[in-house]
Design an enzyme around this catalytic site. Structure first.
Site, short mmCIF file in Angstrom:
data_model
loop_
_atom_site.label_atom_id
_atom_site.label_comp_id
_atom_site.label_asym_id
_atom_site.label_seq_id
_atom_site.Cartn_x
_atom_site.Cartn_y
_atom_site.Cartn_z
N LYS A 128 8.74 -2.33 4.54
CA LYS A 128 8.48 -0.88 4.52
C LYS A 128 6.98 -0.60 4.62
O LYS A 128 6.55 0.24 5.41
CB LYS A 128 9.03 -0.29 3.21
CG LYS A 128 8.57 1.13 2.95
CD LYS A 128 9.15 1.69 1.67
CE LYS A 128 8.26 1.56 0.46
NZ LYS A 128 7.10 2.47 0.42
N ASN A 129 6.18 -1.32 3.83
CA ASN A 129 4.75 -1.00 3.77
C ASN A 129 3.99 -1.47 5.00
O ASN A 129 2.78 -1.25 5.12
CB ASN A 129 4.12 -1.57 2.50
CG ASN A 129 4.58 -0.80 1.27
OD1 ASN A 129 5.26 0.22 1.38
ND2 ASN A 129 4.22 -1.30 0.09
N CYS A 137 5.94 8.13 -4.78
CA CYS A 137 6.41 7.91 -6.15
C CYS A 137 5.40 8.46 -7.16
O CYS A 137 4.19 8.40 -6.94
CB CYS A 137 6.60 6.41 -6.40
SG CYS A 137 8.05 5.76 -5.60
N ARG A 193 -2.77 9.70 -7.94
CA ARG A 193 -2.98 8.84 -6.76
C ARG A 193 -3.97 9.55 -5.83
O ARG A 193 -3.58 10.15 -4.82
CB ARG A 193 -1.64 8.56 -6.06
CG ARG A 193 -0.70 7.76 -6.93
CD ARG A 193 0.62 7.47 -6.26
NE ARG A 193 0.54 6.39 -5.29
CZ ARG A 193 1.61 5.88 -4.67
NH1 ARG A 193 2.81 6.36 -4.92
NH2 ARG A 193 1.48 4.91 -3.79
N LEU A 223 -11.19 7.70 -1.68
CA LEU A 223 -11.77 6.58 -0.90
C LEU A 223 -11.51 6.77 0.59
O LEU A 223 -12.35 6.45 1.43
CB LEU A 223 -11.19 5.24 -1.37
CG LEU A 223 -11.41 4.88 -2.85
CD1 LEU A 223 -10.69 3.58 -3.21
CD2 LEU A 223 -12.91 4.73 -3.12
N ASP A 273 4.44 -3.66 -6.99
CA ASP A 273 5.76 -3.15 -6.60
C ASP A 273 6.90 -4.06 -7.05
O ASP A 273 8.05 -3.63 -7.09
CB ASP A 273 5.83 -2.99 -5.07
CG ASP A 273 4.99 -1.82 -4.60
OD1 ASP A 273 4.50 -1.05 -5.44
OD2 ASP A 273 4.83 -1.66 -3.37
N ARG A 321 14.53 4.78 -0.28
CA ARG A 321 13.21 4.78 0.34
C ARG A 321 12.74 3.36 0.66
O ARG A 321 11.86 3.18 1.52
CB ARG A 321 12.18 5.46 -0.58
CG ARG A 321 12.47 6.94 -0.79
CD ARG A 321 11.33 7.63 -1.52
NE ARG A 321 10.08 7.19 -0.98
CZ ARG A 321 9.03 6.80 -1.71
NH1 ARG A 321 9.08 6.83 -3.01
NH2 ARG A 321 7.93 6.39 -1.13
C1 UD1 Z 1 0.24 0.93 -1.25
C2 UD1 Z 1 1.72 0.70 -1.16
C3 UD1 Z 1 2.35 0.71 -2.53
C4 UD1 Z 1 1.65 -0.31 -3.42
C5 UD1 Z 1 0.15 -0.10 -3.42
C6 UD1 Z 1 -0.62 -1.18 -4.17
C7 UD1 Z 1 2.35 1.63 0.98
C8 UD1 Z 1 3.12 2.65 1.71
N1 UD1 Z 1 2.30 1.74 -0.35
O1 UD1 Z 1 0.06 2.22 -1.83
O2 UD1 Z 1 3.73 0.37 -2.38
O3 UD1 Z 1 2.14 -0.15 -4.73
O4 UD1 Z 1 -0.35 -0.09 -2.06
O5 UD1 Z 1 -0.33 -2.43 -3.64
O6 UD1 Z 1 1.80 0.71 1.56
N2 UD1 Z 1 -6.99 4.82 -5.29
C9 UD1 Z 1 -8.02 5.68 -5.58
N3 UD1 Z 1 -8.57 6.38 -4.53
C10 UD1 Z 1 -8.10 6.27 -3.26
C11 UD1 Z 1 -7.04 5.38 -3.00
C12 UD1 Z 1 -6.50 4.67 -4.03
O7 UD1 Z 1 -8.46 5.82 -6.72
O8 UD1 Z 1 -8.65 6.95 -2.37
C13 UD1 Z 1 -6.36 4.06 -6.41
C14 UD1 Z 1 -4.91 4.52 -6.63
O9 UD1 Z 1 -4.86 5.68 -7.43
C15 UD1 Z 1 -4.30 3.33 -7.29
C16 UD1 Z 1 -5.02 2.16 -6.60
O10 UD1 Z 1 -6.22 2.70 -6.05
O11 UD1 Z 1 -4.59 3.32 -8.65
C17 UD1 Z 1 -4.20 1.50 -5.53
O12 UD1 Z 1 -3.93 2.38 -4.50
P1 UD1 Z 1 -3.69 1.90 -2.99
O13 UD1 Z 1 -3.97 0.46 -2.82
O14 UD1 Z 1 -4.42 2.88 -2.12
O15 UD1 Z 1 -2.14 2.12 -2.86
P2 UD1 Z 1 -1.35 2.94 -1.77
O16 UD1 Z 1 -1.95 2.73 -0.42
O17 UD1 Z 1 -1.14 4.33 -2.27
#
Ligand code: UD1
Length: 418
Positions: free
Chosen positions: A22-23, A116, A121, A125, A306, A398
């Site tokens: 999925k990811n 989720c 979130r 960044l 996950d 999902r």
């Molecule tokens: C992706 C995955 C999700 C997985 C996660 C971590 C997809 C569709 N989803 O989510 O299943 O659980 O990676 O492996 O690929 N953060 C910030 N600022 C930002 C971006 C992120 O503070 O701009 C923080 C988030 O709040 C969180 C952490 O960084 O605490 C990880 O987020 P990130 O790696 O970006 O996860 P996702 O891309 O949302």
């Protein structure tokens, strides 16, 4: 309202073919927007999040043929640069269309993404990196209006955390930007590598220049290609726990063994015999697993956040006490209250959960709170004595294709009811 009815206590036995990740498919579908020509994406899982990506592409004017597991996308000429709020809210990955739209059309109009509920979130960044690359972003009441001021140009970007989504957005913006982009402390997840393979096959110039460093030299155009999505390591890890809690034996096919290393070592510690073959994995579980001691989630190559929920559900019936520490998200234990309805002994506070294994769980009526938490409830129900009813299962759809049919084929007493 659909629900799952599971009679637990039945040993699982047989083989399961793991679907595409999925990811990986979600960012790759967003990336197809950048391409002049057709992208044929194979091994796409039939999931509601994938369907949401297809609807976003169609809304933007792309010609999409979804004949699962194959999805063909041709961006064509017609195009919009806005994504309506209801589509943005369907999943977190909708935000990856920001980088794609900016790179292709120089503007994007969208709102904050859904996904989720795992605590805050933010996308700071993503936005600060795009600003560094020449994107002007107006943020008002959760809405984003973005356009390129002069040109989209390469930049040297150091991420304070190796965010998966931010790395993907920067990659999409950078592949056709002017000049060179360097992403330091980039996410290293296999799904990021899959996105890079797809983009390079389309003519992009992305190289890994050391651990967590990606260098991207912008190219003028990308062309169509065929790409096969890598196997879903989280689906595989979930079915490993299904074997572990039922004393079962499962052969998982179509997997990438190195991506499952953290899950394998924890379940071996718990007493499972695991044999890794070429593209397959055989797990043979004892009548009762042992505790897992410490499960500490970290970015790849550590234990994936996950997969923590199904592992925590498995720890509920292990002998001994297991400790889980979540380092990625602030609030990932929403499902724990539901697990206690099966008779599990869990204390969760902040980012830590302590699970004191009990000899048996009993069937319960429970509600999914999120995707992986929903999978955890299925694992607990497979282990529990008696019948369980799981509602709000749209969360599960999902991330797991045909979960009830898959488990029923290997001996679970599970049915989907309206
Ligand atoms: C992706 C995955 C999700 C997985 C996660 C971590 C997809 C569709 N989803 O989510 O299943 O659980 O990676 O492996 O690929 N953060 C910030 N600022 C930002 C971006 C992120 O503070 O701009 C923080 C988030 O709040 C969180 C952490 O960084 O605490 C990880 O987020 P990130 O790696 O970006 O996860 P996702 O891309 O949302």
């Amino acid at each position: 309202m659909e629900k799952l009815i599971i009679e637990g206590g039945h040993r699982l036995h047989g083989s399961i073919s793991i679907h595409g990740a999925k990811n990986s498919v979600l960012p790759i579908l967003a990336a197809t927007l950048l391409v002049d020509g057709v992208s044929e994406i194979d091994n796409c899982p039939r999931l509601s999040d994938v369907d949401a990506s297809v609807r976003i592409l169609q809304h933007l004017g792309c010609d999409v043929t979804a004949e699962y597991p194959m999805i063909a996308v041709h961006p064509g000429g017609t195009c919009r640069t806005d994504i309506p709020d209801h589509l943005m809210r369907e999943m977190r990955s909708s935000i990856i269309f920001l980088g794609a739209l900016i790179a292709r059309y120089g503007e994007a109009h969208l709102s904050y993404p859904g996904g989720c509920e795992l605590g805050p979130r933010p996308i700071d960044l993503h936005l600060s990196a795009l600003r560094k690359m020449g994107v002007h972003i107006d943020e008002k009441h959760g809405h984003l209006d973005c356009y390129i001021e002069k040109e989209l140009h390469g930049s040297d970007i150091s991420l304070s955390f190796p965010s998966v989504g931010a790395t993907e957005n920067i990659l999409l913006a950078a592949v056709t930007a002017k000049g060179k982009t360097v992403i330091r402390n980039a996410a290293r997840e296999p799904e990021i590598q899959d996105l890079c393979h797809y983009l390079n096959a389309c003519g992009a110039n992305i190289v890994r220049a050391g651990e967590g460093v990606l260098e991207i030299e912008g190219v003028p155009h990308l062309h169509g290609t065929s790409h096969r999505i890598l196997p879903d390591r989280i689906e595989a890890a979930t079915y490993m726990t299904a074997a572990a809690v039922t004393g079962g034996t499962l052969l998982l096919k179509n997997i990438d063994p190195p991506h499952l290393a953290p899950a394998v070592s924890l379940l071996e510690e718990a007493g499972c015999h695991i044999r890794v073959l070429d593209g397959e994995l055989l797990i043979d579980a004892p009548a009762r697993i042992r505790r897992m001691r410490l499960v500490h989630t970290t970015p790849y190559p550590g234990f994936p956040t996950d997969a923590a929920a199904p592992f925590l559900a498995a720890a509920c019936i292990a002998s001994g006490t297991s400790v889980f520490i979540e380092t990625i998200f602030d609030n990932r234990y929403g499902y724990v209250g539901e697990l206690t309805r099966f008779g599990a002994h869990i204390k969760a506070e902040g980012r830590m959960a302590v699970v004191e294994g009990v000899p048996s769980l009993s069937g319960a009526a429970v509600k999914c709170t999120d995707l992986r938490g929903g999978a955890a409830l299925v694992i607990a129900a497979l282990a529990a004595e008696g019948e369980s009813e799981i509602t709000e299962i749209q969360h599960i759809f999902r991330g797991y294709e045909a979960l009830s049919d898959t488990l029923a084929r290997v001996g679970a007493h599970i049915r989907l009811e309206q």
